[in-house]
Design a protein around this motif. Structure first.
Motif, PDB file in Angstrom:
ATOM      1  N   GLN A 403      62.436  61.917  -1.075  1.00 29.89           N
ATOM      2  CA  GLN A 403      61.253  61.175  -1.532  1.00 29.89           C
ATOM      3  C   GLN A 403      61.228  59.761  -0.971  1.00 29.89           C
ATOM      4  N   ILE A 404      62.377  59.096  -0.949  1.00 26.57           N
ATOM      5  CA  ILE A 404      62.425  57.723  -0.428  1.00 26.57           C
ATOM      6  C   ILE A 404      62.068  57.699   1.054  1.00 26.57           C
ATOM      7  N   LEU A 405      62.648  58.609   1.825  1.00 25.06           N
ATOM      8  CA  LEU A 405      62.333  58.654   3.260  1.00 25.06           C
ATOM      9  C   LEU A 405      60.867  59.012   3.485  1.00 25.06           C
ATOM     10  N   GLY A 406      60.391  60.005   2.752  1.00 26.06           N
ATOM     11  CA  GLY A 406      59.038  60.497   2.973  1.00 26.06           C
ATOM     12  C   GLY A 406      57.946  59.541   2.546  1.00 26.06           C
ATOM     13  N   GLU A 407      58.174  58.786   1.460  1.00 27.91           N
ATOM     14  CA  GLU A 407      57.103  57.958   0.910  1.00 27.91           C
ATOM     15  C   GLU A 407      57.222  56.476   1.245  1.00 27.91           C
ATOM     16  N   THR A 408      58.346  56.062   1.820  1.00 26.74           N
ATOM     17  CA  THR A 408      58.482  54.634   2.163  1.00 26.74           C
ATOM     18  C   THR A 408      58.574  54.382   3.656  1.00 26.74           C
ATOM     19  N   GLY A 409      58.952  55.389   4.432  1.00 25.93           N
ATOM     20  CA  GLY A 409      59.118  55.176   5.873  1.00 25.93           C
ATOM     21  C   GLY A 409      60.466  54.587   6.237  1.00 25.93           C
ATOM     22  N   LEU A 410      61.415  54.577   5.293  1.00 21.34           N
ATOM     23  CA  LEU A 410      62.770  54.116   5.570  1.00 21.34           C
ATOM     24  C   LEU A 410      63.358  54.911   6.729  1.00 21.34           C
TER      25      LEU A 410
END
Length: 502
Positions: A403-410
């Motif tokens: 979720q963090i990678l997918g929704e923040t672009g990290l």
């Protein structure tokens, strides 16, 4: 009757906690230095070099070896002919000592204890309560062993009750193979055999405080069943090829310590507790003449190691220009020097960010095209930008990764040890990368951090989100954009076959 003053006991425990925060036991340094000389895997050798350099820096600068300054463990053996002149319980005495040690202005130690394990998990703020064990023994003195146990290695503790005919060595080796690298090897395994469930774990924890003598044991050979077990476990665990920081290599354990106790005829309880590269403990005795005195170890015990050669072959990465092409070019095992802006975030911060994303709230920091470091630093002193700031175990963030990678672009995550299948799948799906810093080199890592300021979630204490400016922060590529992991390929490459048991 010997009388031990309360103030002397408190002062001694507090000073011991400070002492072990920046001094490795000399036997550990000698064992690690010998392992460094033996190591054949360049990546693992470099990790050990960082641990040894960090340790020497801490001994000179008197700053914590690891940012996780640990749970305070206090084992008190009170001679039956001695009297402690106090109206307080041993728990209260140990807690007062812990409070004084962890709040010391000149070398503050990180408070990691949460007072409510079920609910809000609010930090106590002073690392109390300590974990106290008291025993009445023969004699007229008070003997105290103080250790600081980090969460990464403690979380890998295991217990089982085997059938009496089962092999303790088989269970320990098979269990260690499943632990990953979150306990920061090379380290020590404490094994408790016998007693009851609680006794076996107590034995395992106590075993970790015994002197490291594996090299001597190998030279002279075993003289009893416990020593045979130590040798067998050490050889078989090192044959697994896990190596320093899980990168693959010759040495995974520096020693295996075994303590045993009589047990029920139907039972064979076994406790296993690993100690990490931040092994920290000291023992002192009070005889009524005053507080304990702690002599600094001889700096000659630390080898002179230069990290410049490895750095000369490292690739510099600009964290302020993390485009897809740069991230895709990172290869597992590659050494990098990071420069630019780096954000921090651990369990509590990730949990809160996910909650905000779920409710449609904007995050307090823009992570698009950025890197995040899984760290909870020690408070700075003097002119430091930040205190010791080594990585925490990354698998605790696995469930948040997709979720963090997918929704923040990290784009990049930095921590220690391996990532689990869920995280590896998410990394490959979002074409991100995962890097590792060396666990047990926190002070060394902090010297690469030139600026630090909290920017969000300050109520979380050491788990707040910080914005860091780093210069040549050393890391290793652990997982590339295809999900290939050095923690899978490294140990597989260095694993060696064992001769069948006779």
């Amino acid at each position: 009757m010997t009388v031990i003053r309360e103030d002397d006991l408190i002062a001694s425990i507090a000073e011991a906690l400070q002492y072990i925060s920046y001094y490795h036991p000399p036997d550990f340094i000698r064992a690690m230095a010998a392992a460094y000389e033996r190591e054949e895997n360049p990546g693992a050798k470099q990790a050990m070099a960082q641990i040894l350099v960090n340790s020497r820096m801490c001994a000179i600068g008197r700053r914590p070896i690891c940012q996780d300054t640990g749970t305070a463990n206090v084992i008190v053996e009170v001679g039956i002919e001695a009297r402690i002149a106090s109206k307080r319980s041993m728990q209260e005495i140990a807690d007062e000592a812990t409070r004084q040690a962890y709040k010391l202005d000149t070398n503050p130690l990180r408070a990691s204890i949460v007072v409510d394990p079920f609910g809000e998990r609010k930090n106590s703020g002073d690392n109390t309560p300590a974990m106290v064990t008291t025993e009445i023994v023969a004699g007229d003195k008070v003997k105290v062993t103080v250790s600081a146990k980090g969460g990464g290695s403690e979380n890998k503790s295991k217990f089982t009750i085997l059938n009496p005919s089962a092999s303790v060595a088989d269970w320990v080796v098979n269990t260690v193979e499943t632990l990953g690298a979150g306990w920061c090897p090379p380290g020590i395994l404490g094994v408790g055999v016998g007693g009851s469930a609680d006794k076996a774990m107590k034995l395992a924890k106590a075993a970790l405080n015994e002197p490291i003598d594996m090299a001597d044991l190998i030279r002279r050979g075993p003289s009893n069943k416990a020593e045979e077990l130590r040798l067998e476990i050490a050889d078989r665990v090192n044959a697994l090829g896990i190596g320093a920081q899980g990168l693959g290599g010759v040495t995974t354990v520096l020693d295996v310590k075994v303590k045993s106790f009589p047990t029920h005829a139907a039972s064979l309880p076994v406790g296993l507790i690993p100690n990490c590269a931040a092994t920290r403990h000291v023992t002192f005795t009070l005889d009524g003449s005053g507080p304990a005195e702690f002599m600094p170890p001889d700096l000659a015990d630390w080898p002179e190691i230069l990290l410049d050669q490895a750095s000369a072959h490292a690739r510099r990465i600009d964290l302020d220009d993390l485009n897809d092409e740069v991230v895709a070019s990172l290869e597992p095992g590659q050494t990098l020097l990071l420069n630019g802006t780096l954000y921090t975030g651990r369990d509590a911060a990730h949990k809160r960010m996910v909650s905000m994303l779920d409710s449609g709230e904007p995050l307090p920091v823009d992570l698009k095209g950025r890197a995040i470091y899984y760290v909870g630093p020690v408070d700075a002193v003097g002119d430091e930008a930040i205190g010791p700031a080594g990585p925490t175990t990354s698998t605790r963030m696995d469930k948040f990764t997709d979720q963090i990678l997918g929704e923040t672009g990290l784009k990049v995550m930095i921590g220690k040890a391996e990532r689990g299948p869920v995280a590896l799948e998410a990394i490959a799906k979002h074409k991100a990368a995962y890097l590792i810093a060396v666990g047990g080199a926190a002070y060394l890592v902090s010297k690469a951090i030139k600026k630090a300021k909290p920017i969000a979630f300050q109520d979380l204490g050491m788990e707040a989100i910080y914005e860091l400016q780093v210069e040549d922060m050393p890391v290793t590529v652990a997982v590339d954009t295809e999900g290939n992991s050095i923690h899978q390929t490294g140990p597989k490459q260095w694993r060696r076959a064992m001769a069948p048991a006779e």
